[in-house]
Design a protein around this motif. Structure first.
Motif, PDB file in Angstrom:
ATOM      1  N   SER A  40     -20.023  30.720  76.560  1.00 53.39           N
ATOM      2  CA  SER A  40     -19.868  29.752  77.643  1.00 53.39           C
ATOM      3  C   SER A  40     -19.157  28.489  77.220  1.00 53.39           C
ATOM      4  O   SER A  40     -18.775  27.679  78.048  1.00 53.39           O
ATOM      5  N   SER A  41     -18.986  28.280  75.925  1.00 55.30           N
ATOM      6  CA  SER A  41     -18.348  27.051  75.460  1.00 55.30           C
ATOM      7  C   SER A  41     -16.842  27.188  75.551  1.00 55.30           C
ATOM      8  O   SER A  41     -16.275  28.230  75.292  1.00 55.30           O
ATOM      9  N   SER A  42     -16.178  26.078  75.878  1.00 57.63           N
ATOM     10  CA  SER A  42     -14.721  26.075  75.998  1.00 57.63           C
ATOM     11  C   SER A  42     -14.086  26.007  74.636  1.00 57.63           C
ATOM     12  O   SER A  42     -14.487  25.242  73.778  1.00 57.63           O
ATOM     13  N   LYS A  43     -13.038  26.822  74.426  1.00 55.25           N
ATOM     14  CA  LYS A  43     -12.365  26.827  73.135  1.00 55.25           C
ATOM     15  C   LYS A  43     -11.565  25.555  72.915  1.00 55.25           C
ATOM     16  O   LYS A  43     -11.235  25.226  71.782  1.00 55.25           O
ATOM     17  N   THR A  44     -11.245  24.846  73.992  1.00 55.26           N
ATOM     18  CA  THR A  44     -10.419  23.652  73.849  1.00 55.26           C
ATOM     19  C   THR A  44     -11.229  22.379  73.995  1.00 55.26           C
ATOM     20  O   THR A  44     -10.658  21.305  74.044  1.00 55.26           O
ATOM     21  N   SER A  45     -12.569  22.504  74.091  1.00 53.33           N
ATOM     22  CA  SER A  45     -13.377  21.300  74.270  1.00 53.33           C
ATOM     23  C   SER A  45     -13.443  20.511  72.981  1.00 53.33           C
ATOM     24  O   SER A  45     -13.407  21.069  71.887  1.00 53.33           O
ATOM     25  N   SER A  46     -13.568  19.200  73.119  1.00 56.85           N
ATOM     26  CA  SER A  46     -13.679  18.340  71.950  1.00 56.85           C
ATOM     27  C   SER A  46     -15.093  18.416  71.411  1.00 56.85           C
ATOM     28  O   SER A  46     -16.046  18.623  72.158  1.00 56.85           O
ATOM     29  N   PRO A  47     -15.279  18.262  70.089  1.00 50.49           N
ATOM     30  CA  PRO A  47     -16.626  18.291  69.527  1.00 50.49           C
ATOM     31  C   PRO A  47     -17.447  17.121  70.034  1.00 50.49           C
ATOM     32  O   PRO A  47     -16.934  16.022  70.240  1.00 50.49           O
ATOM     33  N   THR A  48     -18.721  17.364  70.258  1.00 55.64           N
ATOM     34  CA  THR A  48     -19.613  16.308  70.710  1.00 55.64           C
ATOM     35  C   THR A  48     -19.903  15.359  69.555  1.00 55.64           C
ATOM     36  O   THR A  48     -19.661  15.688  68.395  1.00 55.64           O
ATOM     37  N   PRO A  49     -20.457  14.156  69.848  1.00 50.81           N
ATOM     38  CA  PRO A  49     -20.801  13.237  68.753  1.00 50.81           C
ATOM     39  C   PRO A  49     -21.731  13.859  67.720  1.00 50.81           C
ATOM     40  O   PRO A  49     -21.566  13.641  66.521  1.00 50.81           O
ATOM     41  N   SER A  50     -22.720  14.644  68.170  1.00 54.25           N
ATOM     42  CA  SER A  50     -23.633  15.258  67.204  1.00 54.25           C
ATOM     43  C   SER A  50     -22.923  16.273  66.333  1.00 54.25           C
ATOM     44  O   SER A  50     -23.201  16.401  65.148  1.00 54.25           O
ATOM     45  N   GLN A  51     -21.964  17.009  66.908  1.00 51.14           N
ATOM     46  CA  GLN A  51     -21.186  17.964  66.117  1.00 51.14           C
ATOM     47  C   GLN A  51     -20.328  17.244  65.096  1.00 51.14           C
ATOM     48  O   GLN A  51     -20.225  17.661  63.939  1.00 51.14           O
ATOM     49  N   GLN A  52     -19.690  16.145  65.509  1.00 46.15           N
ATOM     50  CA  GLN A  52     -18.867  15.377  64.580  1.00 46.15           C
ATOM     51  C   GLN A  52     -19.699  14.797  63.455  1.00 46.15           C
ATOM     52  O   GLN A  52     -19.312  14.847  62.285  1.00 46.15           O
ATOM     53  N   LEU A  53     -20.863  14.252  63.796  1.00 46.27           N
ATOM     54  CA  LEU A  53     -21.708  13.638  62.777  1.00 46.27           C
ATOM     55  C   LEU A  53     -22.295  14.686  61.845  1.00 46.27           C
ATOM     56  O   LEU A  53     -22.420  14.458  60.647  1.00 46.27           O
ATOM     57  N   TYR A  54     -22.647  15.859  62.398  1.00 48.39           N
ATOM     58  CA  TYR A  54     -23.146  16.935  61.561  1.00 48.39           C
ATOM     59  C   TYR A  54     -22.110  17.296  60.498  1.00 48.39           C
ATOM     60  O   TYR A  54     -22.430  17.464  59.324  1.00 48.39           O
ATOM     61  N   THR A  55     -20.868  17.384  60.931  1.00 47.75           N
ATOM     62  CA  THR A  55     -19.793  17.707  60.003  1.00 47.75           C
ATOM     63  C   THR A  55     -19.659  16.634  58.943  1.00 47.75           C
ATOM     64  O   THR A  55     -19.516  16.929  57.748  1.00 47.75           O
ATOM     65  N   LEU A  56     -19.681  15.365  59.352  1.00 47.85           N
ATOM     66  CA  LEU A  56     -19.557  14.272  58.391  1.00 47.85           C
ATOM     67  C   LEU A  56     -20.718  14.267  57.403  1.00 47.85           C
ATOM     68  O   LEU A  56     -20.528  14.035  56.208  1.00 47.85           O
ATOM     69  N   ASN A  57     -21.938  14.522  57.892  1.00 44.27           N
ATOM     70  CA  ASN A  57     -23.096  14.563  57.001  1.00 44.27           C
ATOM     71  C   ASN A  57     -22.963  15.701  55.990  1.00 44.27           C
ATOM     72  O   ASN A  57     -23.319  15.550  54.823  1.00 44.27           O
ATOM     73  N   GLU A  58     -22.451  16.839  56.461  1.00 41.46           N
ATOM     74  CA  GLU A  58     -22.274  17.980  55.566  1.00 41.46           C
ATOM     75  C   GLU A  58     -21.251  17.646  54.481  1.00 41.46           C
ATOM     76  O   GLU A  58     -21.446  17.931  53.295  1.00 41.46           O
ATOM     77  N   ILE A  59     -20.135  17.024  54.882  1.00 44.24           N
ATOM     78  CA  ILE A  59     -19.113  16.626  53.916  1.00 44.24           C
ATOM     79  C   ILE A  59     -19.692  15.609  52.939  1.00 44.24           C
ATOM     80  O   ILE A  59     -19.456  15.675  51.726  1.00 44.24           O
ATOM     81  N   ASP A  60     -20.471  14.660  53.465  1.00 44.87           N
ATOM     82  CA  ASP A  60     -21.062  13.621  52.626  1.00 44.87           C
ATOM     83  C   ASP A  60     -21.928  14.234  51.525  1.00 44.87           C
ATOM     84  O   ASP A  60     -21.869  13.836  50.358  1.00 44.87           O
ATOM     85  N   LYS A  61     -22.720  15.232  51.881  1.00 43.76           N
ATOM     86  CA  LYS A  61     -23.597  15.877  50.902  1.00 43.76           C
ATOM     87  C   LYS A  61     -22.791  16.644  49.844  1.00 43.76           C
ATOM     88  O   LYS A  61     -23.178  16.687  48.673  1.00 43.76           O
ATOM     89  N   LEU A  62     -21.705  17.254  50.277  1.00 36.15           N
ATOM     90  CA  LEU A  62     -20.951  18.138  49.379  1.00 36.15           C
ATOM     91  C   LEU A  62     -20.002  17.384  48.454  1.00 36.15           C
ATOM     92  O   LEU A  62     -19.444  17.977  47.537  1.00 36.15           O
ATOM     93  N   THR A  63     -19.801  16.092  48.696  1.00 32.19           N
ATOM     94  CA  THR A  63     -18.927  15.333  47.799  1.00 32.19           C
ATOM     95  C   THR A  63     -19.528  15.209  46.399  1.00 32.19           C
ATOM     96  O   THR A  63     -18.796  15.132  45.412  1.00 32.19           O
ATOM     97  N   THR A  64     -20.861  15.183  46.303  1.00 38.37           N
ATOM     98  CA  THR A  64     -21.506  15.019  44.997  1.00 38.37           C
ATOM     99  C   THR A  64     -21.208  16.176  44.040  1.00 38.37           C
ATOM    100  O   THR A  64     -20.760  15.940  42.918  1.00 38.37           O
ATOM    101  N   PRO A  65     -21.445  17.444  44.443  1.00 35.95           N
ATOM    102  CA  PRO A  65     -21.115  18.531  43.493  1.00 35.95           C
ATOM    103  C   PRO A  65     -19.629  18.630  43.182  1.00 35.95           C
ATOM    104  O   PRO A  65     -19.257  19.007  42.069  1.00 35.95           O
ATOM    105  N   ILE A  66     -18.769  18.275  44.140  1.00 36.05           N
ATOM    106  CA  ILE A  66     -17.333  18.296  43.865  1.00 36.05           C
ATOM    107  C   ILE A  66     -16.990  17.244  42.826  1.00 36.05           C
ATOM    108  O   ILE A  66     -16.228  17.484  41.881  1.00 36.05           O
ATOM    109  N   ALA A  67     -17.561  16.042  42.975  1.00 41.38           N
ATOM    110  CA  ALA A  67     -17.309  14.963  42.016  1.00 41.38           C
ATOM    111  C   ALA A  67     -17.821  15.334  40.629  1.00 41.38           C
ATOM    112  O   ALA A  67     -17.171  15.061  39.619  1.00 41.38           O
ATOM    113  N   GLN A  68     -18.990  15.963  40.579  1.00 38.79           N
ATOM    114  CA  GLN A  68     -19.589  16.309  39.288  1.00 38.79           C
ATOM    115  C   GLN A  68     -18.789  17.381  38.554  1.00 38.79           C
ATOM    116  O   GLN A  68     -18.843  17.459  37.325  1.00 38.79           O
TER     117      GLN A  68
END
Length: 504
Positions: A40-68
């Protein structure tokens, strides 16, 4: 044998994933869950704020092992020295990129001028190999802090945005340039420029993703800052670079940094002589962290292309937006105040500035730094409109359509397109959303072209209302008003979710 050498040896004996066309199954499932993919979701819809923040939080967590897992020095001065080679004669009609690599820029006694081989330039690399960071100890260094303080005792956020743009460029260059075997020159800046010249390429900022402040920087909250970034996705001639700004108070335990801002830059690689697209090294994607980051980057590329189709210059406003706008226009047609605030026509908020771009503003390939453009004009307009200091909250996604050459005249026009009243909760101050349009005009031809359009959100420093509200007068201004409303709502929701630590 060091850990990094052991890791490299193990990786050499495994089948590597070179720029996969599809993310790993586990990573792909994670992305699907994150974006609540369904029929039911549109393929062209923009990500919601929670989706955007979820992505940012995931990236934030993964920067540590990449840096190490970074094999080289983590701290690198290149983001702060990424200026063009000495060529003060550059102008709008003669920005000879080839001259950036002439004999005067390279010391023949310290290094080789032989160009890199294609094998050296296109060797696949891990994300950790491009990891770059540098520090700005503003809280610990009073003299350094003086260089970043503004007239109200806060921070010149524009200079920090410039550092983020410069960092993205440095990360991209570290990914595209061969790792030096040894530091032949004690001058890091000279060595960096020499490698760029030998490679015969340059990298430019194509776009910047939305940048939101998730913490405060002011005279009561001065922090030591750490900037870091690395490549998370590559195309044929493009890269996505994640950048992060963290803050630490001297009174806090050592190493305890809080993420203040996190965003993504799209970079493109070009030949320094022909200006045509140049291939970039592919990413080696092996660890689970790398697979998730790659999947996030690939998903972001798709979303970035489709979200533009929902802009109001492509599709009409929704029925709810049209009804809200209609009620507003009826309300202000015979009044000079709305809800106790003075009505100000949008066109009356516009201010303009014209300035000549000097060689000191240039980047590695003789054009004006994108970061310099990002910090011009909007802060002044916000303060003039609200008649009070304003703090930076967000910079919406921007696209750099054309480079700005040295010697050209830059015309900037800024106007307030939406305002809000204070509300309860975190970041509940009154806000101002501004649109800044940049045009470049060549002195010798008089040709004027639009290069960028920026959208900034600023907040009043206290809990009092601004006392003025902006109202559109034309259809075009009405669309700017609604676009500003959309961006303000996304930013408010992202910051709210960040504060409560709960994703919906």
């Amino acid at each position: 044998m060091s850990t990094s050498i052991i890791r490299t040896s193990l990786r050499a004996g495994q089948a590597s994933i070179l720029r996969p066309r599809r993310p790993h199954v586990a990573a792909q499932s994670l992305i699907g869950i994150r974006y609540n993919s369904s029929a039911s979701s549109s393929k062209t819809s923009s990500p919601t704020p929670s989706q955007q923040l979820y992505t940012l939080n995931e990236i934030d967590k993964l920067t540590t092992p990449i840096a190490q897992s970074s094999p080289g020095p983590v701290h690198h001065p290149s983001p702060l020295v990424m200026r063009a080679l000495p060529a003060p004669w550059l102008s709008s009609h003669s920005p000879d990129l080839a001259s950036q690599g002439d004999a005067c820029s390279v010391d023949p006694h310290t290094s080789s001028t032989e160009p890199f081989t294609e094998e050296e330039l296109l060797r696949p690399r891990h994300m950790s190999e491009s990891f770059t960071s540098f520090d700005l100890p503003l809280a610990s260094d009073a003299k350094l802090y003086e260089r970043y303080v503004n007239t109200s005792g806060g921070f010149r956020m524009g200079k920090l945005l410039e550092h983020l743009d410069s960092l993205a460029g440095a990360v991209a260059y570290r990914h595209c340039l061969p790792t030096p075997k040894s530091a032949a020159s004690t001058d890091e800046s000279q060595a960096f420029h020499e490698a760029s010249s030998r490679a015969g390429l340059y990298l430019a900022t194509a776009s910047a993703d939305r940048l939101d402040m998730f913490g405060r920087l002011n005279r009561e909250n001065v922090r030591d800052l750490k900037f870091s970034g690395f490549v998370t996705w590559t195309g044929r001639s493009s890269l996505e670079v994640v950048v992060k700004m963290e803050g630490h108070r001297p009174s806090e335990p050592s190493g305890q940094f809080k993420t203040l801002m996190l965003g993504r830059f799209a970079m493109v690689c070009r030949d320094s002589k022909t200006n045509k697209a140049r291939p970039v090294p592919r990413l080696l994607v092996e660890s689970e962290e790398e697979k998730v980051l790659w999947a996030i980057g690939e998903e972001h590329q798709k979303r970035r292309k489709t979200s533009a189709m929902n802009a109001l210059d492509k599709v009409p406003p929704s029925s709810e937006e049209a009804e809200e706008l209609h009620k507003l226009m009826l309300q202000v047609s015979t009044k000079e105040e709305v809800d106790g605030e003075q009505v100000v026509p949008m066109h009356d908020t516009e201010i303009q500035t014209v300035q000549l771009m000097f060689p000191q503003d240039r980047n590695l390939h003789g054009k004006v730094f994108g970061g310099i453009l990002m910090r011009l004009l909007c802060f002044t307009n916000a303060a003039l409109f609200s008649q009070a200091p304003m703090r930076f909250l967000a910079l919406d996604q921007i696209t750099f359509r054309l480079p700005v050459p040295i010697g050209a005249v830059l015309r900037l026009s800024s106007k307030v397109v939406k305002t809000t009243k204070p509300h309860d909760g975190p970041d509940g101050e009154a806000k101002v959303h501004l649109m800044v349009r940049a045009e470049v005009e060549e002195v010798d031809t008089g040709v004027r072209r639009e290069t960028n359009t920026f959208f900034f959100t600023m907040a009043k420093e206290d809990d009092k209302p601004i006392g003025r509200t902006v109202i559109p007068s034309t259809y075009a201004e009405a669309m700017h008003y609604l676009e500003g409303k959309r961006r303000l709502e996304v930013g408010d929701e992202m910051r709210r979710l960040y504060q409560v630590g709960k994703l919906q």
